[in-house]
Design a protein around this motif. Structure first.
Motif, mmCIF file in Angstrom:
data_model
loop_
_atom_site.group_PDB
_atom_site.id
_atom_site.type_symbol
_atom_site.label_atom_id
_atom_site.label_comp_id
_atom_site.label_asym_id
_atom_site.label_seq_id
_atom_site.Cartn_x
_atom_site.Cartn_y
_atom_site.Cartn_z
ATOM 1 N N SER A 136 -3.819 8.890 -72.997
ATOM 2 C CA SER A 136 -5.273 8.759 -73.061
ATOM 3 C C SER A 136 -5.699 8.050 -74.338
ATOM 4 N N ILE A 137 -4.815 8.007 -75.345
ATOM 5 C CA ILE A 137 -5.118 7.379 -76.628
ATOM 6 C C ILE A 137 -4.713 5.910 -76.640
ATOM 7 N N HIS A 138 -3.546 5.599 -76.108
ATOM 8 C CA HIS A 138 -2.984 4.254 -76.220
ATOM 9 C C HIS A 138 -3.082 3.426 -74.946
ATOM 10 N N CYS A 139 -3.679 3.967 -73.891
ATOM 11 C CA CYS A 139 -3.796 3.200 -72.649
ATOM 12 C C CYS A 139 -4.679 1.972 -72.830
ATOM 13 N N ASN A 140 -5.522 1.958 -73.872
ATOM 14 C CA ASN A 140 -6.365 0.787 -74.118
ATOM 15 C C ASN A 140 -5.537 -0.455 -74.452
ATOM 16 N N LEU A 141 -4.268 -0.258 -74.853
ATOM 17 C CA LEU A 141 -3.384 -1.397 -75.114
ATOM 18 C C LEU A 141 -3.134 -2.210 -73.847
ATOM 19 N N LEU A 142 -3.386 -1.602 -72.697
ATOM 20 C CA LEU A 142 -3.185 -2.256 -71.402
ATOM 21 C C LEU A 142 -4.509 -2.629 -70.750
ATOM 22 N N GLU A 143 -5.572 -2.727 -71.536
ATOM 23 C CA GLU A 143 -6.875 -3.079 -70.981
ATOM 24 C C GLU A 143 -6.800 -4.430 -70.263
ATOM 25 N N GLY A 144 -7.335 -4.477 -69.059
ATOM 26 C CA GLY A 144 -7.296 -5.698 -68.261
ATOM 27 C C GLY A 144 -6.185 -5.721 -67.241
ATOM 28 N N LEU A 145 -5.268 -4.752 -67.313
ATOM 29 C CA LEU A 145 -4.119 -4.724 -66.407
ATOM 30 C C LEU A 145 -4.550 -4.671 -64.939
ATOM 31 N N SER A 146 -5.333 -3.673 -64.576
ATOM 32 C CA SER A 146 -5.707 -3.509 -63.169
ATOM 33 C C SER A 146 -6.669 -4.590 -62.708
ATOM 34 N N GLN A 147 -7.452 -5.134 -63.633
ATOM 35 C CA GLN A 147 -8.443 -6.132 -63.250
ATOM 36 C C GLN A 147 -7.837 -7.514 -63.038
ATOM 37 N N TYR A 148 -6.874 -7.876 -63.887
ATOM 38 C CA TYR A 148 -6.402 -9.258 -63.879
ATOM 39 C C TYR A 148 -4.957 -9.451 -63.419
ATOM 40 N N CYS A 149 -4.083 -8.500 -63.665
ATOM 41 C CA CYS A 149 -2.658 -8.730 -63.413
ATOM 42 C C CYS A 149 -2.309 -8.594 -61.928
ATOM 43 N N ASP A 150 -1.458 -9.504 -61.476
ATOM 44 C CA ASP A 150 -0.972 -9.445 -60.098
ATOM 45 C C ASP A 150 0.212 -8.506 -59.958
ATOM 46 N N SER A 151 0.980 -8.361 -61.032
ATOM 47 C CA SER A 151 2.155 -7.482 -60.979
ATOM 48 C C SER A 151 2.426 -6.901 -62.355
ATOM 49 N N PHE A 152 3.225 -5.838 -62.347
ATOM 50 C CA PHE A 152 3.442 -5.037 -63.561
ATOM 51 C C PHE A 152 4.805 -4.381 -63.460
ATOM 52 N N THR A 153 5.581 -4.474 -64.531
ATOM 53 C CA THR A 153 6.893 -3.842 -64.597
ATOM 54 C C THR A 153 6.895 -2.799 -65.713
ATOM 55 N N LEU A 154 7.493 -1.639 -65.446
ATOM 56 C CA LEU A 154 7.658 -0.634 -66.500
ATOM 57 C C LEU A 154 8.959 0.135 -66.280
ATOM 58 N N ASN A 155 9.557 0.552 -67.382
ATOM 59 C CA ASN A 155 10.838 1.259 -67.353
ATOM 60 C C ASN A 155 10.670 2.668 -67.909
ATOM 61 N N ALA A 156 11.177 3.638 -67.172
ATOM 62 C CA ALA A 156 11.144 5.019 -67.681
ATOM 63 C C ALA A 156 12.395 5.345 -68.479
ATOM 64 N N HIS A 157 13.451 4.524 -68.361
ATOM 65 C CA HIS A 157 14.680 4.846 -69.093
ATOM 66 C C HIS A 157 14.591 4.425 -70.559
ATOM 67 N N LYS A 158 13.478 3.891 -70.965
ATOM 68 C CA LYS A 158 13.290 3.525 -72.367
ATOM 69 C C LYS A 158 12.390 4.552 -73.042
#
Length: 311
Positions: free
Chosen positions: A109-131
């Motif tokens: 809830s504190i650092h999600c602003n680092l991804l501002e614009g993700l849902s609005q503009y990005c067509d795809s998104f990759t994330l890793n849980a093993h990191k």
């Protein structure tokens, strides 16, 4: 065809470009490692065949988060100006966000602003849980807002594998992927969220960021270490400064003060001899620590400057 990524983006972008035989243009980054959005705008105007822009949320070395909102706006403006829109009004330039390292900030809830614009503009998104989340290797998720795009791009409808009449056909993702068979990484993500909850994962991320901030302060307050670049929420890069080096560096007053008040070594003010000494002292420290088994600290080359240590 031409694609654009930040000059410090992950090497897998270049691998993909090699496989596809497309031109990949690296865009300059700032002191923090973030893509220079104005430079991207200028570079895109020099090409008429732009089809892809790749942003990074948490670069490997510096931990930089590109400004997704501003990059998305640049892409949208470019598509309007160049009439690069489909008949449905969608941009023809694919905008991907590589969040393999930092993408899990979406839980915070504190650092999600680092991804501002993700849902609005990005067509795809990759994330890793093993990191960042500590899931077993490997656990990678690829998400896209376009429901049928992966099947449209990859499906060959091999009837002996992907019959629509078989039991559970709707859940068979094999025909959507380039490699056909894949391990069930999504199950690990589901298990993490089921066990700990999204809020708990967010608190874990916030705790890590707090630890990094305290570590950066400790570096700045030490006479033996100095920041190699401005710290990002999840990465701190630093140099070990030996007594001999300290004499040369202090003599040159080789520091820059960032807008956040961080004191960072200004390597542009150091001559080649001192830069070489700085690099060698990092290697000596790393090898000594590894040989003793006391600390297994990673060593990373900062783009265009000597090797640094990383936490």
């Amino acid at each position: 065809l031409t694609a654009f990524v930040g000059s410090e983006a992950h090497y897998s972008y270049q691998k993909a470009a090699n496989i596809m035989n497309v031109k990949l243009v690296p865009v300059e980054v700032d002191l923090y490692g973030r893509m220079n959005v104005d430079a991207l705008r200028r570079a895109m105007k020099e090409h008429s065949d732009v089809f892809f822009v790749g942003a990074t949320s948490g670069s490997t070395v510096k931990g930089a988060f590109d400004d997704l909102k501003r990059i998305g706006e640049v892409i949208s403006d470019f598509c309007v100006e160049s009439m690069s829109r489909s008949e449905h009004g969608r941009n023809k330039i694919w905008f991907h966000c590589d969040g393999a390292w930092g993408g899990n900030a979406i839980f915070s809830s504190i650092h999600c602003n680092l991804l501002e614009g993700l849902s609005q503009y990005c067509d795809s998104f990759t994330l890793n849980a093993h990191k960042m989340l500590g899931a077993p290797q490997q656990c990678t998720i690829f998400l896209t807002k376009h429901a049928s795009i992966l099947r449209d791009a990859n499906s060959l409808r091999a009837s002996y594998l992907f019959s629509k009449d078989k039991f559970g056909a709707a859940y068979d993702l094999g025909d959507k992927t380039f490699t056909c068979g894949r391990r069930g990484d999504a199950l690990k993500y589901w298990a993490l969220i089921k066990q700990y909850g999204a809020a708990s994962l967010g608190r874990r991320i916030d705790h890590n960021a707090c630890m990094m901030l305290e570590f950066a302060k400790a570096i700045e307050n030490s006479q033996y270490f100095v920041l190699a670049c401005p710290p990002n929420p999840f990465n701190v890069n630093f140099f070990f400064i030996s007594s001999r080096l300290r004499h040369f560096i202090q003599k040159e007053a080789s520091y820059v003060l960032t807008s956040e008040g961080h004191r960072v070594l200004d390597l542009a003010k150091l001559d080649e001899k001192i830069l070489g000494m700085l690099h060698q002292s990092q290697m000596d420290l790393k090898l000594s620590l590894h040989a003793s088994g006391s600390v297994l600290i990673p060593h990373q080359p900062i783009y265009k400057i000597p090797s640094s240590q990383q936490n």
